[in-house]
Design a protein around this motif. Structure first.
Motif, PDB file in Angstrom:
ATOM      1  N   ARG A   1      -3.849  -6.226  -7.779  1.00 52.80           N
ATOM      2  CA  ARG A   1      -4.091  -4.895  -7.218  1.00 52.80           C
ATOM      3  C   ARG A   1      -4.981  -4.049  -8.130  1.00 52.80           C
ATOM      4  O   ARG A   1      -5.675  -3.161  -7.648  1.00 52.80           O
ATOM      5  CB  ARG A   1      -2.771  -4.147  -6.983  1.00 52.80           C
ATOM      6  CG  ARG A   1      -1.979  -4.585  -5.770  1.00 52.80           C
ATOM      7  CD  ARG A   1      -2.735  -4.378  -4.473  1.00 52.80           C
ATOM      8  NE  ARG A   1      -1.857  -4.490  -3.297  1.00 52.80           N
ATOM      9  CZ  ARG A   1      -2.286  -4.657  -2.059  1.00 52.80           C
ATOM     10  NH1 ARG A   1      -3.588  -4.748  -1.815  1.00 52.80           N
ATOM     11  NH2 ARG A   1      -1.442  -4.746  -1.055  1.00 52.80           N
TER      12      ARG A   1
ATOM     13  N   SER B   1     -15.211   5.054   4.935  1.00 56.67           N
ATOM     14  CA  SER B   1     -15.438   4.289   3.707  1.00 56.67           C
ATOM     15  C   SER B   1     -16.914   4.306   3.344  1.00 56.67           C
ATOM     16  O   SER B   1     -17.781   4.531   4.189  1.00 56.67           O
ATOM     17  CB  SER B   1     -14.958   2.841   3.857  1.00 56.67           C
ATOM     18  OG  SER B   1     -15.768   2.132   4.770  1.00 56.67           O
TER      19      SER B   1
ATOM     20  N   LEU C   1      -5.241   4.950   6.832  1.00 59.82           N
ATOM     21  CA  LEU C   1      -6.271   4.198   6.125  1.00 59.82           C
ATOM     22  C   LEU C   1      -7.290   3.558   7.067  1.00 59.82           C
ATOM     23  O   LEU C   1      -8.498   3.591   6.810  1.00 59.82           O
ATOM     24  CB  LEU C   1      -5.619   3.128   5.252  1.00 59.82           C
ATOM     25  CG  LEU C   1      -6.532   2.436   4.245  1.00 59.82           C
ATOM     26  CD1 LEU C   1      -7.243   3.448   3.356  1.00 59.82           C
ATOM     27  CD2 LEU C   1      -5.733   1.460   3.392  1.00 59.82           C
TER      28      LEU C   1
ATOM     29  N   CYS D   1      -5.157   5.842  -5.550  1.00 55.56           N
ATOM     30  CA  CYS D   1      -3.802   5.337  -5.742  1.00 55.56           C
ATOM     31  C   CYS D   1      -3.012   6.319  -6.601  1.00 55.56           C
ATOM     32  O   CYS D   1      -3.581   7.080  -7.391  1.00 55.56           O
ATOM     33  CB  CYS D   1      -3.835   3.969  -6.428  1.00 55.56           C
ATOM     34  SG  CYS D   1      -4.706   2.691  -5.485  1.00 55.56           S
TER      35      CYS D   1
ATOM     36  N   LEU E   1      -9.065   4.083  -4.504  1.00 53.84           N
ATOM     37  CA  LEU E   1      -8.713   2.923  -3.685  1.00 53.84           C
ATOM     38  C   LEU E   1      -9.991   2.183  -3.321  1.00 53.84           C
ATOM     39  O   LEU E   1     -10.953   2.783  -2.835  1.00 53.84           O
ATOM     40  CB  LEU E   1      -7.989   3.360  -2.416  1.00 53.84           C
ATOM     41  CG  LEU E   1      -7.586   2.214  -1.473  1.00 53.84           C
ATOM     42  CD1 LEU E   1      -6.463   1.390  -2.086  1.00 53.84           C
ATOM     43  CD2 LEU E   1      -7.175   2.759  -0.108  1.00 53.84           C
TER      44      LEU E   1
ATOM     45  N   LEU F   1       0.827  -1.208   0.000  1.00 54.39           N
ATOM     46  CA  LEU F   1       0.000   0.000   0.000  1.00 54.39           C
ATOM     47  C   LEU F   1       0.860   1.257   0.000  1.00 54.39           C
ATOM     48  O   LEU F   1       0.455   2.296  -0.528  1.00 54.39           O
ATOM     49  CB  LEU F   1      -0.935  -0.005   1.207  1.00 54.39           C
ATOM     50  CG  LEU F   1      -2.058  -1.052   1.173  1.00 54.39           C
ATOM     51  CD1 LEU F   1      -2.928  -0.941   2.415  1.00 54.39           C
ATOM     52  CD2 LEU F   1      -2.910  -0.894  -0.078  1.00 54.39           C
TER      53      LEU F   1
ATOM     54  N   TYR G   1      -7.264  -4.758  -0.612  1.00 51.89           N
ATOM     55  CA  TYR G   1      -7.250  -3.432  -1.241  1.00 51.89           C
ATOM     56  C   TYR G   1      -6.855  -3.518  -2.716  1.00 51.89           C
ATOM     57  O   TYR G   1      -6.001  -4.325  -3.105  1.00 51.89           O
ATOM     58  CB  TYR G   1      -6.278  -2.505  -0.512  1.00 51.89           C
ATOM     59  CG  TYR G   1      -6.745  -2.126   0.877  1.00 51.89           C
ATOM     60  CD1 TYR G   1      -7.717  -1.149   1.058  1.00 51.89           C
ATOM     61  CD2 TYR G   1      -6.218  -2.760   2.001  1.00 51.89           C
ATOM     62  CE1 TYR G   1      -8.157  -0.806   2.333  1.00 51.89           C
ATOM     63  CE2 TYR G   1      -6.651  -2.424   3.281  1.00 51.89           C
ATOM     64  CZ  TYR G   1      -7.623  -1.447   3.435  1.00 51.89           C
ATOM     65  OH  TYR G   1      -8.059  -1.122   4.696  1.00 51.89           O
TER      66      TYR G   1
ATOM     67  N   TYR H   1     -11.801  -1.440  -1.517  1.00 55.55           N
ATOM     68  CA  TYR H   1     -11.603  -2.507  -0.531  1.00 55.55           C
ATOM     69  C   TYR H   1     -12.710  -3.536  -0.702  1.00 55.55           C
ATOM     70  O   TYR H   1     -13.894  -3.190  -0.775  1.00 55.55           O
ATOM     71  CB  TYR H   1     -11.637  -1.927   0.879  1.00 55.55           C
ATOM     72  CG  TYR H   1     -11.590  -2.956   1.989  1.00 55.55           C
ATOM     73  CD1 TYR H   1     -10.486  -3.789   2.154  1.00 55.55           C
ATOM     74  CD2 TYR H   1     -12.654  -3.083   2.887  1.00 55.55           C
ATOM     75  CE1 TYR H   1     -10.436  -4.724   3.171  1.00 55.55           C
ATOM     76  CE2 TYR H   1     -12.609  -4.014   3.918  1.00 55.55           C
ATOM     77  CZ  TYR H   1     -11.500  -4.835   4.056  1.00 55.55           C
ATOM     78  OH  TYR H   1     -11.458  -5.766   5.061  1.00 55.55           O
TER      79      TYR H   1
END
Length: 383
Positions: free
Chosen positions: A220, A132, A127, A381, A249, A115, A271, A251
């Protein structure tokens, strides 16, 4: 366009030779011959005879292994995941594959980037405390780089957009580059499809994402529809566009819960970066495509060993063509309208649509979440 590939290669020769011989009975001494079931405009499936008085229904896109295929009969014996039955030979499309290819046997490192390599340090540090938001349930397929060693054949020239010859590679490999987006030839050259039958060479670790300097990384990168993502985020991101959300990003709790052991020995943390996209014909709404490097794409039309990847081995199953139940042509499928999607996909009502993956394969769906900083900006990202 990024989809599960249908490998072609020396297996085609095997199929051709076998089909030329009369009254052949499949035996274990041969590599299994896979076929795609064709069953158009029939949401209830097509009849496959089990015996004189018993039959089953099979669906377009199902994978079948040819068990008996004599040339002088109208029906061939096939084996699907559920039964052995007789099906019209004219509605079976034999598909080849490179039987010696093993996608998991590669020296390329498929360990997920850390990450701290993907995010700004401040975002990575905070994070666990970052807000979220759920995007709902997404349904996966896998995509990967095409490798010429898996798609041998007659060499042809590859041309750049300006018309310059930039290399030579097998025609089947270059076709897969068009399908997957990028690929690596036997001579080490890396090709990226540039549209209209043209290619570009590139020198990246894996390949380009959907623009703005983003690259793709195994386990990823996820490809999604940015247009549909923006529809979900308009209340939080004004004038939402691809440029404002690419690299978000994401999850996926189920991935973390599975405790999937990756190549570096670490457990995947769940992630991902939403930094690629695919054809709007297939990557749309709640569909996602997970990049797996050169590992297998999960195709049902070849032995499992040839389709493997780390997630699939752990039980993260992709959608298959047969998870759509209505086709008007070999590849053109019916998608349930948004307003007709079942509220409970495990028990759809009579008035709700049951013709696509939402009702056919609800167990394959996984929740996806994204993150917002305290100032309301989206955590993304780095390119």
């Amino acid at each position: 366009m990024k989809l599960v590939p249908l490998p072609l290669g020396s297996g085609i020769l095997l199929v051709s030779l076998l089909l030329l011989l009369p009254n052949i009975i499949y035996s274990q001494s041969h590599s299994p011959i896979y076929a795609k079931v064709l069953c158009l405009n029939s949401p209830e499936g097509c009849e496959c005879k089990i015996s004189e008085n018993k039959s089953a229904r099979i669906f377009h896109g199902e994978a079948a292994v040819l068990e008996e295929f004599p040339q002088n009969t109208e029906y061939w014996k096939i084996r699907t995941s559920k039964q052995i039955c007789q099906y019209p030979r004219k509605n079976l499309k034999a598909l080849g594959y490179q039987s010696s290819f093993r996608p998991m046997q590669t020296s390329r490192d498929h360990s997920p980037k850390s990450l701290y390599q993907l995010l700004q340090q401040e975002d990575a540090d905070r994070l666990e405390k970052t807000e979220s938001q759920s995007l709902g349930i997404y349904y996966p397929t896998y995509y990967h780089l095409a490798l010429e060693e898996a798609f041998p054949g007659t060499e042809i020239a590859a041309y750049s957009p300006s018309g310059k010859e930039i290399g030579r590679a097998s025609a089947t490999f270059l076709e897969q580059v068009r399908w997957e987006g990028s690929g690596i030839a036997k001579d080490g050259k890396k090709y990226h499809f540039a549209g209209e039958g043209k290619y570009e060479l590139y020198d990246l670790e894996w390949g380009w994402g959907a623009g703005y300097g983003y690259q793709v990384y195994p386990y990823r990168t996820i490809a999604i529809s940015f247009k549909d993502l923006c529809e979900k985020l308009r209340s939080k991101i004004s004038s939402c566009s691809k440029s404002k959300v690419i690299g978000a990003l994401a999850y996926i709790p189920k991935i973390k819960e599975k405790r999937i052991r990756m190549q570096d020995g670490k457990v995947h943390d769940g992630y991902f970066c939403l930094n690629d996209t695919g054809s709007p014909l297939y990557i749309r709404d709640d569909r996602m495509d997970i990049f797996v490097g050169v590992h297998g794409g999960g195709s049902p039309y070849q032995p499992a060993e040839l389709s493997r990847n780390t997630f699939l081995d752990a039980g993260i199953f992709p959608l298959y063509p047969s998870d759509w139940r209505m086709y008007t042509s070999e590849k053109e499928r019916f998608w349930c309208p948004q307003e007709k999607l079942p509220r409970n996909p495990y028990s759809p009502s009579e008035t709700e649509c049951k013709l696509d993956y939402h009702a056919i394969a609800p167990e394959k769906g996984m929740e996806m979440r994204i993150f917002f900083r305290k100032d309301g900006s989206l955590v993304r990202c780095k390119p």
